[in-house]
Enzyme design. Structure first.
Site, PDB file in Angstrom:
ATOM      1  N   GLY A  13       0.769  -1.245   0.000  1.00 32.25           N
ATOM      2  CA  GLY A  13       0.000   0.000   0.000  1.00 32.25           C
ATOM      3  C   GLY A  13       0.794   1.285   0.000  1.00 32.25           C
ATOM      4  CG  ASN A  15       2.866   3.194  -5.639  1.00 36.86           C
ATOM      5  OD1 ASN A  15       3.342   4.201  -6.154  1.00 36.86           O
ATOM      6  ND2 ASN A  15       3.525   2.040  -5.582  1.00 36.86           N
ATOM      7  CE  LYS A  83      -5.934 -12.712  -8.448  1.00 37.17           C
ATOM      8  NZ  LYS A  83      -7.111 -13.068  -7.676  1.00 37.17           N
ATOM      9  CG  HIS A 101       5.555  -2.052 -14.967  1.00 38.43           C
ATOM     10  ND1 HIS A 101       5.164  -3.336 -14.637  1.00 38.43           N
ATOM     11  CD2 HIS A 101       6.796  -2.160 -15.500  1.00 38.43           C
ATOM     12  CE1 HIS A 101       6.125  -4.182 -14.975  1.00 38.43           C
ATOM     13  NE2 HIS A 101       7.130  -3.490 -15.492  1.00 38.43           N
ATOM     14  CG  ASP A 142       2.911  -4.479 -17.445  1.00 41.09           C
ATOM     15  OD1 ASP A 142       2.178  -3.887 -16.645  1.00 41.09           O
ATOM     16  OD2 ASP A 142       3.655  -5.427 -17.124  1.00 41.09           O
ATOM     17  CD  GLU A 171       6.749   1.918  -8.053  1.00 44.44           C
ATOM     18  OE1 GLU A 171       5.569   1.629  -7.827  1.00 44.44           O
ATOM     19  OE2 GLU A 171       7.674   1.089  -7.953  1.00 44.44           O
TER      20      GLU A 171
HETATM   21  C1  GRF Z   1       4.783  -1.266  -6.939  1.00 41.98           C
HETATM   22  O1  GRF Z   1       6.126  -1.561  -7.137  1.00 41.98           O
HETATM   23  C2  GRF Z   1       4.090  -1.063  -8.251  1.00 41.98           C
HETATM   24  O2  GRF Z   1       4.924  -0.550  -9.239  1.00 41.98           O
HETATM   25  C3  GRF Z   1       3.632  -2.439  -8.632  1.00 41.98           C
HETATM   26  O3  GRF Z   1       3.289  -3.043  -7.418  1.00 41.98           O
HETATM   27  C4  GRF Z   1       4.022  -2.432  -6.360  1.00 41.98           C
HETATM   28  C5  GRF Z   1       3.016  -2.012  -5.339  1.00 41.98           C
HETATM   29  O4  GRF Z   1       3.633  -1.556  -4.164  1.00 41.98           O
HETATM   30  N1  GRF Z   1       2.573  -2.388  -9.583  1.00 41.98           N
HETATM   31  P1  GRF Z   1       2.768  -0.852  -3.052  1.00 41.98           P
HETATM   32  O5  GRF Z   1       1.702  -1.841  -2.581  1.00 41.98           O
HETATM   33  O6  GRF Z   1       2.144   0.364  -3.653  1.00 41.98           O
HETATM   34  O7  GRF Z   1       3.726  -0.508  -1.950  1.00 41.98           O
END
Ligand code: GRF
Length: 195
Positions: A13, A15, A83, A101, A142, A171
């Site tokens: 979590g 992001n 998914k 990504h 992707d 990110e």
């Molecule tokens: C991130 O590295 C994102 O790029 C990928 O999954 C990961 C999620 O990390 N799609 P978080 O749960 O947001 O810490």
């Protein structure tokens, strides 16, 4: 402007957290942000609850479209949801679902490319730079057009873990920025986006 953040069933979590913090800090012009979690027990769902964000436990494979319609969600952000969404959901929500990504797509993406595998792939390719991509979600893993990419160097002594940590910092900048770009391009604050 109403945003849903979809996290993974085992998602950490970070992001989601960066997006929520940006929104609460007034840096994302949205009326509402809701977290959609496949499982109430995931760390991401717990973190969202701790932050006082509304959390809905829904299986995105079966319940996302109805939720988006009922709640008049404009933008769906996949933040650690790995998914593939059903083709009819992607098609009904064209240009309204974005994913992050941890590499510079179209390199190092596709089915099975997640977690440390991505960074291992970057290191074994000899690429001198990596980064992250926020892109539109299509029927294929992707493959959608990028909305935003941020870049960082790959160092000689990097391990997958050190590279992952550098990319993760990017990110957390990229996702809120990409959402601002999306809203500027497609959304009208206070109204449902019509694309
Ligand atoms: C991130 O590295 C994102 O790029 C990928 O999954 C990961 C999620 O990390 N799609 P978080 O749960 O947001 O810490």
């Amino acid at each position: 402007m109403r945003i849903a953040i979809v996290v993974g069933s085992k998602g950490r979590g970070s992001n989601m957290s960066a997006i929520v913090d940006a929104w609460k800090g007034g840096n994302i012009p949205a009326d509402e942000v809701t977290v959609v979690a496949p499982s109430a027990e995931s760390p991401a769902a717990q973190l969202a609850s701790d932050k006082g964000v509304s959390v809905r436990v829904i299986d995105p494979q079966t319940g996302l479209l109805q939720f988006v319609e009922d709640e008049r969600i404009d933008l769906i952000c996949l933040a650690g949801y790995m998914k593939k969404l059903p083709a009819d959901v992607v098609s009904a929500l064209r240009n309204r679902i974005v994913n992050i990504h941890p590499a510079l797509l179209p390199k190092h993406g596709g089915q099975g490319m997640y977690g440390m595998r991505v960074h291992e792939s970057v290191l074994s390719s000899g690429d001198r730079e990596s980064g992250c991509t926020v892109h539109f979600v299509t029927e294929e893993y992707d493959e959608g057009d990028p909305l935003l990419q941020l870049r960082c160097e790959v160092r000689e002594d990097d391990t997958p873990e050190t590279l992952a940590a550098r990319v993760l910092e990017l990110e957390h900048q990229a996702f809120p920025e990409a959402i601002r770009i999306w809203i500027h391009r497609y959304g009208q604050p206070g109204r449902n986006a019509s694309l």
